[in-house]
Structure formats: structure tokens, C-alpha cells
Write a protein that holds these residues in place. Structure first.
Motif, PDB file in Angstrom:
ATOM      1  N   SER A 736       0.833  -1.210   0.000  1.00 34.49           N
ATOM      2  CA  SER A 736       0.000   0.000   0.000  1.00 34.49           C
ATOM      3  C   SER A 736       0.862   1.253   0.000  1.00 34.49           C
ATOM      4  CB  SER A 736      -0.929   0.007   1.217  1.00 34.49           C
ATOM      5  OG  SER A 736      -0.175  -0.108   2.416  1.00 34.49           O
ATOM      6  N   LYS A 739       2.471   1.682  -3.662  1.00 35.65           N
ATOM      7  CA  LYS A 739       1.534   2.240  -4.657  1.00 35.65           C
ATOM      8  C   LYS A 739       1.563   3.771  -4.670  1.00 35.65           C
ATOM      9  CE  LYS A 739      -2.622   0.924  -4.936  1.00 35.65           C
ATOM     10  NZ  LYS A 739      -3.992   0.594  -4.501  1.00 35.65           N
ATOM     11  N   LYS A 740       1.882   4.361  -3.507  1.00 42.48           N
ATOM     12  CA  LYS A 740       1.858   5.821  -3.377  1.00 42.48           C
ATOM     13  C   LYS A 740       3.177   6.475  -3.782  1.00 42.48           C
ATOM     14  CE  LYS A 740      -1.279   5.350   0.585  1.00 42.48           C
ATOM     15  NZ  LYS A 740      -1.401   5.542   2.053  1.00 42.48           N
ATOM     16  N   ASN A 743       7.111   7.649  -9.479  1.00 38.69           N
ATOM     17  CA  ASN A 743       7.608   6.752 -10.508  1.00 38.69           C
ATOM     18  C   ASN A 743       9.126   6.549 -10.381  1.00 38.69           C
ATOM     19  OD1 ASN A 743       7.299   5.120 -12.859  1.00 38.69           O
ATOM     20  ND2 ASN A 743       8.104   6.804 -14.100  1.00 38.69           N
ATOM     21  N   TYR A 765      -0.044  -8.597  -6.085  1.00 32.75           N
ATOM     22  CA  TYR A 765      -0.947  -7.473  -6.345  1.00 32.75           C
ATOM     23  C   TYR A 765      -1.597  -7.666  -7.727  1.00 32.75           C
ATOM     24  CZ  TYR A 765      -2.719  -2.699  -6.502  1.00 32.75           C
ATOM     25  OH  TYR A 765      -3.538  -1.599  -6.566  1.00 32.75           O
ATOM     26  N   GLY A 767      -2.664  -7.549 -11.286  1.00 33.65           N
ATOM     27  CA  GLY A 767      -2.258  -6.819 -12.478  1.00 33.65           C
ATOM     28  C   GLY A 767      -0.871  -6.235 -12.444  1.00 33.65           C
ATOM     29  N   PHE A 782       2.568  -0.779 -11.542  1.00 29.88           N
ATOM     30  CA  PHE A 782       1.194  -0.938 -11.078  1.00 29.88           C
ATOM     31  C   PHE A 782       0.225  -0.629 -12.227  1.00 29.88           C
ATOM     32  CE2 PHE A 782       1.972  -1.796  -6.716  1.00 29.88           C
ATOM     33  CZ  PHE A 782       3.157  -1.136  -6.399  1.00 29.88           C
ATOM     34  N   PRO A 783      -0.877  -1.355 -12.320  1.00 26.51           N
ATOM     35  CA  PRO A 783      -1.770  -1.199 -13.474  1.00 26.51           C
ATOM     36  C   PRO A 783      -2.582   0.098 -13.460  1.00 26.51           C
ATOM     37  CG  PRO A 783      -2.695  -2.766 -11.911  1.00 26.51           C
ATOM     38  CD  PRO A 783      -1.321  -2.428 -11.413  1.00 26.51           C
ATOM     39  N   GLU A 784      -2.811   0.694 -12.282  1.00 32.53           N
ATOM     40  CA  GLU A 784      -3.706   1.845 -12.184  1.00 32.53           C
ATOM     41  C   GLU A 784      -3.185   3.067 -12.953  1.00 32.53           C
ATOM     42  OE1 GLU A 784      -2.689   0.090  -9.664  1.00 32.53           O
ATOM     43  OE2 GLU A 784      -4.400  -0.634  -8.512  1.00 32.53           O
ATOM     44  N   ASN A 785      -1.882   3.357 -12.784  1.00 33.85           N
ATOM     45  CA  ASN A 785      -1.343   4.584 -13.394  1.00 33.85           C
ATOM     46  C   ASN A 785      -0.111   4.323 -14.257  1.00 33.85           C
ATOM     47  OD1 ASN A 785       0.450   3.895 -11.419  1.00 33.85           O
ATOM     48  ND2 ASN A 785      -0.030   5.645 -10.099  1.00 33.85           N
ATOM     49  N   ASN A 786       0.204   3.041 -14.440  1.00 33.87           N
ATOM     50  CA  ASN A 786       1.339   2.640 -15.287  1.00 33.87           C
ATOM     51  C   ASN A 786       2.671   3.197 -14.790  1.00 33.87           C
ATOM     52  OD1 ASN A 786       2.020   0.964 -17.443  1.00 33.87           O
ATOM     53  ND2 ASN A 786       2.361   2.715 -18.807  1.00 33.87           N
ATOM     54  N   SER A 787       2.701   3.602 -13.517  1.00 34.31           N
ATOM     55  CA  SER A 787       3.966   4.029 -12.915  1.00 34.31           C
ATOM     56  C   SER A 787       4.518   2.858 -12.091  1.00 34.31           C
ATOM     57  CB  SER A 787       3.774   5.263 -12.036  1.00 34.31           C
ATOM     58  OG  SER A 787       3.041   4.924 -10.885  1.00 34.31           O
TER      59      SER A 787
END
Length: 887
Positions: A736, A739-740, A743, A765, A767, A782-787
Motif C-alpha cells: 500500500s 503504490k503511493k 515513478n 498485487y 495486475g 502498477f496497473p492503475e497509473n502505469n507508474s
């Protein structure tokens, strides 16, 4: 010095002493002659000198030979002098010379020399008397030279020597104890062939042998043949048969035999006769029959013993009848028998079996109130029951009590608690228990299996891998369930290469037995220094040589006591099997080797944590044979590794893995202990803006005093560029948090354990995509923001995974500690300064290690004046800090 010079000196000295002997004409010329011969023989090995031989041959008599051998006060020297008199002088010896030599040689385990002396005795036409024969037979039998013992007896029988029956019975008894029943029976038949008068003890020994071997019918045949030899069975004969029948669960036949004894007039059954039968029925859970025999016993007037009551209580506990078990307990008190630890343990076990654990704890408290000390199995019963009831904290408290006692625990005590915590998901507490366990005993195969499965179920694959390799290192082979569980966990965690490595390591481990044999053979050879006797000091790494010497001495003492040899099959540890085999083989050639080595060794210095743990265990149980210095915990070893080693290897690993520019970056160091201090210093010197996260207010204040910010991870997680975990704790950076992060933020660990970064959470995690930039450097997207973030060494120790660890200068401090420790032990070997304990290197020597490295760095130390030293109450030369000082 040439041989001719020695020889000439010998002749001059020899002649001088001889002339001196005749000139003095002492009051006791024989005693003076013995002294001259002993002195010459001790001083010169060339006893074949013509002058010496001629003089000795003219004056030496059998009685004087005995006096010379006694004067030499060394069985092997006495044997050498004996050989000289036989070979050079052709002297015949008296019985008393042979008697003395044979006894002294056997007592020092020189049985091969003793056999040669016996052969010379026979060639002189002499035979041992009954007492000497008995000594020789038993002595050779104790070292498993049964053929020689048998020859002694055969010679005696053939020459019609009057031999006491005790000689034969002792030999028979040793044969039976060594499971050589066939040889014992053959020897008995020899007795019969020579019309030897056997007695009741002879038959009882053989009956016991047949009963132990399960040949009950043959035992009865010997019982029935007693009368033909003029012997009559006694209560021991019948008790042995009763016990033999109960061993093969023919308890009804044993009871019939008991009734037969009751009908005899010459003797009555004793308490042991009844107790054996009662115990036999209890083991078969036939409590009606056991109670009946118990009542018969009381009616007959035989008073039950504590063992009798315990046998009945055991039977009722086994069938779950606690009411009857408590009734027997009350009768026990009525008959004046005090319950012992076995009684209380049985009652506790009984309550635990029927699910009344609290009543079992009441018995435990009663036991403590009566000042009856618990044994290992009392703890085992209660701890297992508490774990089955999921009362893990209480079980943990009992483990603490056990660790504080003098009882030596075994792995089966710890395993239920470890299993309980693993099943409840609290693997950290399980790990803590294992740490406590390793201070007392070595984890077994089940311990490792529980831990591996527990960590896998928790998704902590990296730790499971570490436990797996530790399991292999201790000589335990994992079973199929463990391998399948670990492989499955690794595959699900996206670690196929690690899964393959595990299987490969297992295959290699199964092939390493030859390597271990070679390793321990080399270790044993390193201790063989020929006639000089072995090393004076040991530099040890892992405690292996220290272990070999301690186990060797232990084996020699048992061998000297009763001829027991180390049994490699007594342990499941493959490495210890090899150690026992080496020691066993060595006993055959030199049964006093480790005794002599122990007396010579001044001390040992130990480098590693594992070796130090072994030393402290030996100190705790009183078995440590010589002083030991714990180099591992010296300031210039441990602190320099952590602080200065990490200060060097962290930036080394960062730049090798990423080539990133440290200057200008925001770097977060999680933890500000010695490792954290070194890392923060390196990053700050590299131009990074360093933020520290810390739980300890003192460490936090230290960081602030160094000009560093102290914040929480949440405060900077989205802003920092580099994250380094140094705590040795778990779950420091979770998925968690990752994720924050911005990049390409770099995440790495240099702490002691591998679980500071939540790699399992990252790998699973949904994806998430793993891109391997190069070995030990991965970008996770990470799949959410591709960073994504860059993780080094898969969350393991990055200074080893991405660099080459600590530099040689830091390691030099460690090795200098070893050298200084060796010098210290040798210098103080006669002062009494070091007892048979484990010591940390004294403060002044720790300072010396540091001072030895100063010149290399161009340092110049300021010198204290006498007044200054007196003012702060330290010596001018140091040490300058007290032992408790924290650098």
C-alpha cells in the motif's frame, strides 16, 4: 648433535653411575640399583647399549624387574622395559611382574600390549590366578575383545586352573548386555563340557538374555534344566521370566507363573513380581485383571511400592477412567506412599486426555505446593494440552519456566507451541520461540517443517526459503509434503526460479554426505599432530572443532566406564552420525586421545554467532572444557560491521544496481540503529536530503542532532526517491505504501531479515507487472497509473545481492580480534585469569584491535598525562571506557 655424541655421552654417564653405585655402597643397594636403571632407561632410548645391557644382565633379577617397572610409573614405559628384558636379556619374570603389568596396561586401555604380555606369561609357563583371570576377562570383554576373553577362559579350563564361577558369570553378563546371546550360550556349553560347577546366577543371566531376545520357550527350558545341575530357581529367576512374558504381551501366562510362585514354600513373590504383572495388564488396558492382581498383592501382605501405584494409575489414565485413577491415588496416600513426579505427571495427563485441562493445572499447582520438581514429560503433557486447547499464551509461559529450569529440553517440547502460533497466523511469535529454543537445543526436522509450512501459508515465501536452507544446513532432509508446499508457494508468488533452486538444492543436499564425511575427516586430521599430542589453542568458526573434542571426550569416558561405543544410529542428524563414526573408529586406536588433548588445550576463540551459542550452552550445562573468548561480540567486530561496513556497502550496492545520482534526492532511512546510522551518513555525504523514520525516542533525538529530519513514512512516501529499510523488523514498507511512491522510486533492504519489504503483497498485487532490468534489479509497474518502483535484490540484503558486502578493512578488525584473543589466552594460560567460561574480549584488547588499525589510516593518538588519567580514574595506557560503555 650427532648420534655418536649421544651414544658416547650415554656410555660415559652409564659407566659413571655404575662406578658411583659401587663406590657409595649404600645401605639399600637394591633400591639404589632400581633408581639407576630407571633413570638410565628414562633418559636414553638406546637401551640396547652393550655396557648397559651387560651391567643390567649381571644384576637384574625378576623381583628387581618388578621394582623397576613400578618405578617407571608408566604402563607403556614399563611394557617397553619388559620387552627389553625379554628380547635382550632373555629374562624370565615372576607372576607378580606379569600381574602388575597386565593390570596397569588394561587400566590405561593398552589391551594390545597387554595381550603380548599375556603371551609371554604363557611362554614362561605361568598362568593367571582366578583373580587376575577375572580382571582380564572382564577388561577385554568391556572393549569388545570377546575372542581374547574366551581364549583366557579356554586356557584356564585346559590347564585345570581353579577358577571362581564369578569370572564366568561376569563374562556371560557382558555378552548378554552386548546382545551376543549365541556366544554366551556357546560359552555355557563349554562350561558343561569341562564339568564346571555353574550356579543360579549363571542360569539367571542366560534366562534374562533369552527373555530380552524374545525367546521365552528357550528361557523356560533353561529354567527346567536348572535342577539337573544342582541349582534351584529363586525369585529373581521367576521375575525375569514374568518380565519376559509381559514384554511379548503374554501377561496371562505371566500371571499363571506368579500363581506358581505363590504355591512354592521355599520363597514367596515379592513386590516386583506383582508390579510386573500389574504393569503388563495396564499396558494392555485390562484394568479388571490389573486391579485383581493388585488386590491379591495387598491380601498377600506384600506392600505396594510407588512404582506399583503408578502402574495402576497409568492403566486407568490410559482408558480414561480418572475416577478410578484418583481412587488409587488416595489408596497410595493411605498406604503411606508419597506421590512422586511420575504420579503427578500421570494424573495431569489423565485430566488432559479427558478434556479437563483446568483440573490438570490444579494438579500442577498441587505438585508445586508439595515441592515436587517437574520433569521434561510433565512440561510436555501440559504444553501439548494447552496448545490443543489453543491456550498458546499459557503454553508459552510454561516454556519460559522450562527455559529457566535446569531441565535440558528437547525439540518435541517446543514444536506444539510453534505449530500453534503458525496455525494462528502469528509466525513472528513462532520465530521468537525458535530463537529461545536454539539457546537450549537444536531444532529438529519437525520444527523446520512446521515453520516452512507456516510461513508459506502466511505468504512469506522469502523467509520460508531461508528456513528451508537452514534445515538443509543442519542435516535434516525435508519430506515430500514440505517440498510440495514450499514449491507451490513460490510458484504462486511468481518465483519460479526460486522453486527450481529449492529442488536443485535438495538434490545437491542428498549428494553432500560424501562432502560432510570429507569435511569432518579433515577436521579430525587437523587435530592429529603425531607424538606432540595436538594443538595448544583453537581458532574456531562455527564451533566444529570444539564440538568434536567435547563429543570425543564424552565418548572416551563412557568407553572407559563400561566399554560403550558411540552409536551413529542414535541420531537422525547426518552430520552427527559422521562425527560419532569418526570418534568410534578413533577409540580403537587411542582411547585416551581427547583426554590428552583436553589437558593440553589452553582455550578457544570463536568467530561466529552459531559457535558462540554452542559455547554458552556448554558453559550453562557445565561441560565446557577450557576457556573461550567470544570474538563475535567485540565492539571492533560487531559494531564496525554494522555501522562502517553498511556505510560503505549501501551506496556501493545502489550505484552498481541503478547508477542513480544520489545528490539532490530525498532518501528515507527506516530505522536509526547502527545500520541506519551508517546508511544515513553515507546518503547524507552523497548529497541526499535524508529523512529518518524511528520508533525509539533516543535514536530519533540522535538523528535530529545530526541534522536529519525525523518523520513517519506516511509523511514522505509520495515525495522520496530512495527508501532503505534497516530495522531488522517486519512489514516496514507495505504494498500500500509502494503504490503511493513516485515513478521509479528505489526500494531496498539492508536490515538483518528479509521481511522488511512486503514482497509477497507486491508479487500478488492484481495486475502488477515485473520487468527485470538486470539480475537483482526489478521494476514493478502498477496497473492503475502505469507508474512503477525499482526493487533491489527482491527485498533481501541489497549490499550482498547488488554488491560484494563489506570491505576487507572492516573484516580485518574481525580477524585481528581472533589473533589478539589467541595471544591473550596463551599469555594468561597459567595465571588463572580465565576459567572454563565464555568471555568477551577484554576492553583493553578491544582497544588494542582499534589501535592496530590506526597507523594504516595515518592517525596519531593523544597521550594522557598521569594527572589526567588519575583525574578520570583510568590507567594511562587504557582501557579508557568501562565494560558497560556503549559506543
Amino acid at each position: 648433535m650427532t648420534f655418536s655424541f649421544i651414544f658416547t655421552t650415554f656410555r660415559i654417564f652409564n659407566t659413571t653411575l655404575i662406578t658411583h653405585y659401587h663406590t657409595l655402597k649404600p645401605n639399600k643397594p637394591e633400591a639404589w640399583f632400581v633408581k639407576i636403571v630407571s633413570t638410565l632407561f628414562l633418559r636414553f632410548t638406546n637401551s640396547s647399549d652393550a655396557t648397559f645391557s651387560a651391567y643390567v644382565s649381571n644384576h637384574l633379577t625378576p623381583s628387581l624387574t618388578l621394582q623397576v617397572i613400578k618405578k617407571l610409573n608408566n604402563p607403556q614405559l614399563g611394557f617397553t622395559f619388559f620387552q627389553f628384558t625379554k628380547q635382550s636379556l632373555n629374562l624370565s619374570h615372576s607372576f607378580w611382574t606379569y600381574n602388575f603389568l597386565l593390570r596397569s596396561l588394561c587400566q590405561q586401555h593398552h589391551h594390545s600390549s597387554a595381550k603380548l604380555v599375556y603371551d609371554s606369561m604363557r611362554s614362561d609357563g605361568l598362568l593367571p590366578d582366578s583373580r587376575l583371570l577375572g580382571f582380564l576377562v572382564s577388561s577385554f570383554a568391556f572393549v569388545h575383545r570377546f575372542d581374547v576373553s574366551n581364549k583366557f577362559i579356554t586356557d584356564a579350563l585346559c590347564n585345570k586352573v581353579d577358577v571362581n564361577v564369578v569370572v564366568y558369570n561376569n563374562f556371560l553378563n557382558i555378552l548378554v548386555k552386548c546382545n551376543r546371546l549365541d556366544e554366551a550360550v556357546s560359552l555355557f556349553r563349554e562350561f558343561v563340557r569341562f564339568d564346571f560347577d555353574v550356579d543360579i546366577f549363571t542360569f539367571n543371566i542366560l534366562i534374562r538374555g533369552f527373555c530380552v531376545a524374545g525367546e521365552i520357550d528357550e528361557a523356560f527350558r533353561f529354567l527346567n534344566n536348572m535342577r539337573s545341575f544342582g541349582c534351584y530357581p529363586d525369585v529373581v529367576s521367576y521375575n525375569t521370566l514374568i518380565h519376559g512374558l509381559c514384554r511379548i504381551y503374554e501377561v496371562d501366562r505371566a500371571r499363571d507363573l506368579l500363581r506358581e510362585i505363590c504355591l512354592r514354600t521355599e520363597f514367596a513373590p515379592n513386590v516386583l513380581s506383582y508390579t510386573i504383572v500389574i504393569s503388563g495388564y495396564c499396558k494392555l488396558s485390562k484394568m479388571k485383571e490389573a486391579s485383581s492382581v493388585f488386590d491379591e498383592m495387598v491380601t498377600s501382605g506384600a506392600k505396594p511400592s510407588v512404582a506399583t501405584f503408578n502402574a495402576v494409575i497409568y492403566g486407568f489414565v490410559k482408558v480414561g477412567d480418572m475416577v478410578s485413577a484418583l481412587g488409587i491415588h488416595k489408596r497410595m496416600l493411605f498406604h503411606g506412599c508419597c506421590p512422586d513426579v511420575v504420579t503427578f505427571t500421570l494424573l495431569i495427563d489423565g485430566y488432559c486426555r479427558v478434556g479437563q485441562l483446568n483440573y490438570g493445572l490444579d494438579v500442577w499447582n498441587e505438585m508445586k505446593a508439595r515441592n515436587v520438581s517437574a520433569n521434561l514429560y510433565t512440561f510436555s503433557v501440559l504444553i501439548s494440552a494447552l496448545c490443543r486447547s489453543n491456550r498458546l499464551e499459557e503454553a508459552r509461559e510454561l516454556l519460559r519456566l522450562l527455559n529457566q529450569s535446569d531441565i535440558v529440553p528437547r525439540p518435541f517440547i517446543y514444536n506444539p507451541v510453534i505449530d500453534g502460533y503458525c496455525k494462528s497466523g502469528n509466525v513472528d511469535e513462532a520465530n521468537a520461540i525458535v530463537v529461545d529454543m536454539e539457546n537450549k537445543c537444536i531444532p529438529d526436522k519437525l520444527t523446520f517443517t512446521i515453520l516452512i509450512i507456516g510461513h508459506c501459508m502466511k505468504g512469506r515465501a522469502p523467509e520460508a526459503i531461508g528456513i528451508f536452507y537452514k534445515m538443509l544446513a543442519t542435516g535434516c532432509s525435508p519430506d515430500e509434503v514440505t517440498i510440495r508446499t514450499l514449491s507451490s508457494c513460490l510458484l504462486k508468488s511468481g518465483m519460479p526460479s526460486e522453486a527450481a533452486s529449492v529442488k536443485e538444492a535438495l538434490f545437491k543436499n542428498q549428494s553432500t554426505n560424501s562432502y560432510m564425511q570429507e569435511y569432518w575427516w579433515c577436521s579430525e586430521r587437523a587435530l592429529d599432530w603425531g607424538p606432540s599430542g595436538g594443538p595448544d589453542l583453537i581458532v574456531d568458526d562455527g564451533g566444529d572443532v570444539t564440538l568434536l573434542i567435547h563429543e570425543g571426550l564424552k565418548a572416551e569416558k563412557l568407553f572407559e566406564k563400561d566399554g560403550t561405543l558411540p552409536d551413529p544410529s542414535s541420531t537422525d542428524n547426518a552430520e552427527m552420525q559422521i562425527v560419532y563414526t569418526i570418534i568410534r573408529d578413533g577409540l580403537k586406536t587411542d582411547p585416551k586421545r581427547y583426554h590428552k588433548m583436553k589437558d593440553r588445550i589452553v582455550g578457544v576463540s570463536e568467530e561466529t554467532t552459531t559457535g558462540v551459542k554452542r559455547l554458552y550452552q556448554m558453559q550453562a550445562n557445565g561441560s565446557l572444557l577450557f576457556p573461550a573468548i567470544n570474538v563475535n561480540d567485540s565492539v571492533t567486530k560487531s559494531k564496525f560491521d554494522n555501522l562502517y561496513g553498511c556505510r560503505h556497502s549501501l551506496p556501493d550496492g545502489l550505484m552498481r544496481a541503478t547508477d542513480v545520482m544520489i545528490a539532490g534526492k530525498i532518501a528515507v532511512v527506516c530505522g536509526y540503529g547502527d545500520v541506519g546510522k551508517g546508511c544515513a551518513a553515507a546518503l547524507k555525504q552523497g548529497g541526499a536530503r535524508v529523512v529518518v523514520t524511528e520508533i525509539d525516542p533516543i535514536c530519533a533525538l540522535q538523528a535530529l542532532m545530526e541534522g536529519l529530519q525525523v518523520l513517519t513514512l506516511a509523511d514522505v512516501v509520495s515525495e522520496a526517491d530512495i527508501f532503505v529499510t534497516t530495522t531488522g523488523n517486519k512489514d516496514i514498507i507495505m504494498v500500500s505504501d509502494m503504490k503511493k511512491m513516485k515513478n521509479n522510486a528505489i526500494v531496498c533492504n539492508i536490515g538483518h531479515f528479509d521481511n522488511e519489504i512486503d514482497m509477497h503483497g507486491l508479487e500478488t498485487y492484481p495486475g502488477v507487472k515485473r520487468i527485470t532490468i538486470k539480475p537483482q534489479t526489478d521494476r514493478w509497474v502498477f496497473p492503475e497509473n502505469n507508474s512503477g518502483i525499482i526493487v533491489l535484490a527482491e527485498g533481501r540484503l541489497m549490499n550482498l545481492g547488488c554488491a560484494t558486502g563489506h570491505p576487507s578493512f572492516v573484516m580485518s578488525c574481525s580477524f585481528t580480534n581472533q589473533v589478539i584473543a589467541q595471544i591473550e589466552l596463551w599469555k594468561e594460560k597459567t595465571s588463572g585469569k580465565y576459567e572454563k567460561k565464555v568471555y568477551v574480549l577484554p576492553k583493553h584488547l578491544d582497544e588494542k584491535v582499534a589501535s592496530l588499525h590506526l597507523n594504516q589510516l595515518g592517525a596519531k593518538l593523544t597521550k594522557l598525562s598521569k594527572d589526567q588519567a588519575d583525574y578520570i580514574s583510568v590507567p594511562v595506557e587504557g582501557p579508557y571506557k568501562p565494560a558497560h560503555y556503549r559506543y
